[in-house]
Design a protein around this motif. Structure first.
Motif, PDB file in Angstrom:
ATOM      1  N   PRO A   1       9.780 -10.878   2.442  1.00 42.56           N
ATOM      2  CA  PRO A   1      10.008 -10.774   3.895  1.00 42.56           C
ATOM      3  C   PRO A   1       8.836 -10.140   4.636  1.00 42.56           C
ATOM      4  O   PRO A   1       8.468 -10.584   5.739  1.00 42.56           O
ATOM      5  CB  PRO A   1      11.273  -9.905   3.980  1.00 42.56           C
ATOM      6  CG  PRO A   1      11.988 -10.153   2.691  1.00 42.56           C
ATOM      7  CD  PRO A   1      10.892 -10.281   1.678  1.00 42.56           C
ATOM      8  N   GLU A   2       8.239  -9.116   4.036  1.00 47.53           N
ATOM      9  CA  GLU A   2       7.086  -8.451   4.660  1.00 47.53           C
ATOM     10  C   GLU A   2       5.880  -9.391   4.710  1.00 47.53           C
ATOM     11  O   GLU A   2       5.156  -9.458   5.713  1.00 47.53           O
ATOM     12  CB  GLU A   2       6.720  -7.191   3.869  1.00 47.53           C
ATOM     13  CG  GLU A   2       7.824  -6.163   3.756  1.00 47.53           C
ATOM     14  CD  GLU A   2       7.838  -5.206   4.939  1.00 47.53           C
ATOM     15  OE1 GLU A   2       6.944  -5.324   5.798  1.00 47.53           O
ATOM     16  OE2 GLU A   2       8.753  -4.366   4.994  1.00 47.53           O
TER      17      GLU A   2
ATOM     18  N   LEU B   1       0.844  -1.196   0.000  1.00 39.85           N
ATOM     19  CA  LEU B   1       0.000   0.000   0.000  1.00 39.85           C
ATOM     20  C   LEU B   1       0.883   1.251   0.000  1.00 39.85           C
ATOM     21  O   LEU B   1       2.014   1.223   0.495  1.00 39.85           O
ATOM     22  CB  LEU B   1      -0.918  -0.005   1.228  1.00 39.85           C
ATOM     23  CG  LEU B   1      -2.067  -1.018   1.193  1.00 39.85           C
ATOM     24  CD1 LEU B   1      -2.801  -1.041   2.526  1.00 39.85           C
ATOM     25  CD2 LEU B   1      -3.031  -0.714   0.053  1.00 39.85           C
ATOM     26  N   PRO B   2       0.391   2.341  -0.551  1.00 38.34           N
ATOM     27  CA  PRO B   2       1.212   3.558  -0.658  1.00 38.34           C
ATOM     28  C   PRO B   2       1.841   3.961   0.668  1.00 38.34           C
ATOM     29  O   PRO B   2       1.176   3.992   1.707  1.00 38.34           O
ATOM     30  CB  PRO B   2       0.202   4.603  -1.137  1.00 38.34           C
ATOM     31  CG  PRO B   2      -0.791   3.829  -1.936  1.00 38.34           C
ATOM     32  CD  PRO B   2      -0.931   2.518  -1.202  1.00 38.34           C
ATOM     33  N   GLY B   3       3.131   4.245   0.619  1.00 39.22           N
ATOM     34  CA  GLY B   3       3.858   4.699   1.785  1.00 39.22           C
ATOM     35  C   GLY B   3       4.558   3.607   2.578  1.00 39.22           C
ATOM     36  O   GLY B   3       5.402   3.899   3.427  1.00 39.22           O
ATOM     37  N   THR B   4       4.215   2.337   2.313  1.00 32.70           N
ATOM     38  CA  THR B   4       4.884   1.249   3.025  1.00 32.70           C
ATOM     39  C   THR B   4       6.315   1.089   2.503  1.00 32.70           C
ATOM     40  O   THR B   4       6.635   1.529   1.390  1.00 32.70           O
ATOM     41  CB  THR B   4       4.136  -0.077   2.825  1.00 32.70           C
ATOM     42  OG1 THR B   4       4.084  -0.364   1.415  1.00 32.70           O
ATOM     43  CG2 THR B   4       2.724  -0.002   3.387  1.00 32.70           C
ATOM     44  N   PRO B   5       7.200   0.473   3.291  1.00 36.96           N
ATOM     45  CA  PRO B   5       8.578   0.275   2.821  1.00 36.96           C
ATOM     46  C   PRO B   5       8.659  -0.470   1.487  1.00 36.96           C
ATOM     47  O   PRO B   5       9.459  -0.101   0.615  1.00 36.96           O
ATOM     48  CB  PRO B   5       9.212  -0.536   3.957  1.00 36.96           C
ATOM     49  CG  PRO B   5       8.444  -0.151   5.181  1.00 36.96           C
ATOM     50  CD  PRO B   5       7.031   0.036   4.704  1.00 36.96           C
TER      51      PRO B   5
ATOM     52  N   ARG C   1       8.571   1.470  -6.151  1.00 32.47           N
ATOM     53  CA  ARG C   1       8.592   2.737  -6.900  1.00 32.47           C
ATOM     54  C   ARG C   1      10.014   3.063  -7.347  1.00 32.47           C
ATOM     55  O   ARG C   1      10.246   3.449  -8.506  1.00 32.47           O
ATOM     56  CB  ARG C   1       8.049   3.858  -6.026  1.00 32.47           C
ATOM     57  CG  ARG C   1       8.080   5.245  -6.674  1.00 32.47           C
ATOM     58  CD  ARG C   1       7.979   6.325  -5.619  1.00 32.47           C
ATOM     59  NE  ARG C   1       9.075   6.212  -4.638  1.00 32.47           N
ATOM     60  CZ  ARG C   1       9.086   6.837  -3.468  1.00 32.47           C
ATOM     61  NH1 ARG C   1       8.070   7.588  -3.104  1.00 32.47           N
ATOM     62  NH2 ARG C   1      10.110   6.681  -2.641  1.00 32.47           N
ATOM     63  N   ASP C   2      10.987   2.904  -6.436  1.00 30.81           N
ATOM     64  CA  ASP C   2      12.372   3.264  -6.758  1.00 30.81           C
ATOM     65  C   ASP C   2      12.985   2.333  -7.799  1.00 30.81           C
ATOM     66  O   ASP C   2      13.734   2.781  -8.669  1.00 30.81           O
ATOM     67  CB  ASP C   2      13.226   3.245  -5.486  1.00 30.81           C
ATOM     68  CG  ASP C   2      12.835   4.334  -4.499  1.00 30.81           C
ATOM     69  OD1 ASP C   2      12.121   5.270  -4.912  1.00 30.81           O
ATOM     70  OD2 ASP C   2      13.224   4.236  -3.323  1.00 30.81           O
ATOM     71  N   HIS C   3      12.660   1.035  -7.715  1.00 25.05           N
ATOM     72  CA  HIS C   3      13.285   0.059  -8.617  1.00 25.05           C
ATOM     73  C   HIS C   3      12.575  -0.065  -9.963  1.00 25.05           C
ATOM     74  O   HIS C   3      13.228  -0.317 -10.982  1.00 25.05           O
ATOM     75  CB  HIS C   3      13.342  -1.319  -7.951  1.00 25.05           C
ATOM     76  CG  HIS C   3      14.391  -1.438  -6.888  1.00 25.05           C
ATOM     77  ND1 HIS C   3      15.741  -1.492  -7.178  1.00 25.05           N
ATOM     78  CD2 HIS C   3      14.293  -1.510  -5.535  1.00 25.05           C
ATOM     79  CE1 HIS C   3      16.430  -1.595  -6.048  1.00 25.05           C
ATOM     80  NE2 HIS C   3      15.576  -1.597  -5.039  1.00 25.05           N
TER      81      HIS C   3
END
Length: 205
Positions: free
Chosen positions: A89-90, A40-44, A50-52
């Motif tokens: 992992p999450e 969900l938006p904002g989770t690690p 988003r970055d990858h």
């Protein structure tokens, strides 16, 4: 608690069987639902995706565009492996928390996970149920959901082969026939699960 792993190739009817077992009294731990929650938006995990993978895998509201992300990863094993490294992992941590909540209860718990065998989650369960349908029928179902036939086949290729999956099954539910036939098989499976629960060592009563 009897912990049952439920898995099956995409399009094999796993979610339908899971819902039927829930109707009969099973507690469901849905790995796919958890997988949606951890991005969900904002989770690690969301930040890493988003970055990858870039902003093109995000919808206008910031949520992950699952179709766009799938289009990237199912065509590239390295990208799929990266996504799994980000999310697994999450997902595993949340599954563990949920199982800890249910531990000690007199209940059948179904861990509904498409990647039950691939990720090693099967090592934690008391038995494995596999839903099975012929490849051609699975492709038809996925096309009916809006996937192209090549996309459907790519997703199947990213999973274990049907032979590998069936070899690990303690119980197989064949979802290639009628709904009535499927209901009958799920009823039989539920009776077997209740029997195994009742026969667990140390069970009260």
């Amino acid at each position: 608690m009897l912990l049952v792993g439920l898995t099956g190739g995409i399009g094999s009817g796993k979610s339908t069987v899971s819902a039927m077992l829930a109707e009969r009294g099973a507690e469901i731990v849905d790995a796919d639902r958890i997988a949606r929650e951890v991005v969900l938006p904002g989770t690690p995990a969301w930040c890493k995706i988003r970055d990858h993978f870039g902003p093109e895998v995000l919808l206008a509201d910031g949520h992950i565009d699952r179709a766009a992300l799938a289009g990237k990863v199912f065509a590239d094993p390295a990208k799929l492996a990266l996504l799994n490294q980000i999310t697994h992992p999450e997902i595993f941590a949340r599954i563990a928390d949920r199982l800890e909540e249910l531990h000690g209860r007199d209940v059948v718990v179904v861990l509904d996970a498409a990647l039950l065998l691939e990720t090693g989650l099967a090592q934690r369960v008391d038995m494995v149920i596999v839903t099975h349908s012929p490849k051609e029928l699975r492709v038809e179902r996925l096309v009916a959901r809006g996937l192209g036939s090549e996309q459907a086949k790519a997703r199947m290729t990213s999973q274990l082969s049907e032979d590998e999956r069936l070899a690990r099954a303690d119980l197989v539910i064949d979802n290639s026939g009628s709904l009535e036939d499927l209901v009958e098989q799920v009823d039989d499976a539920w009776r077997e699960l209740r029997r195994r629960l009742a026969e667990q060592p140390g069970r009260a009563g």
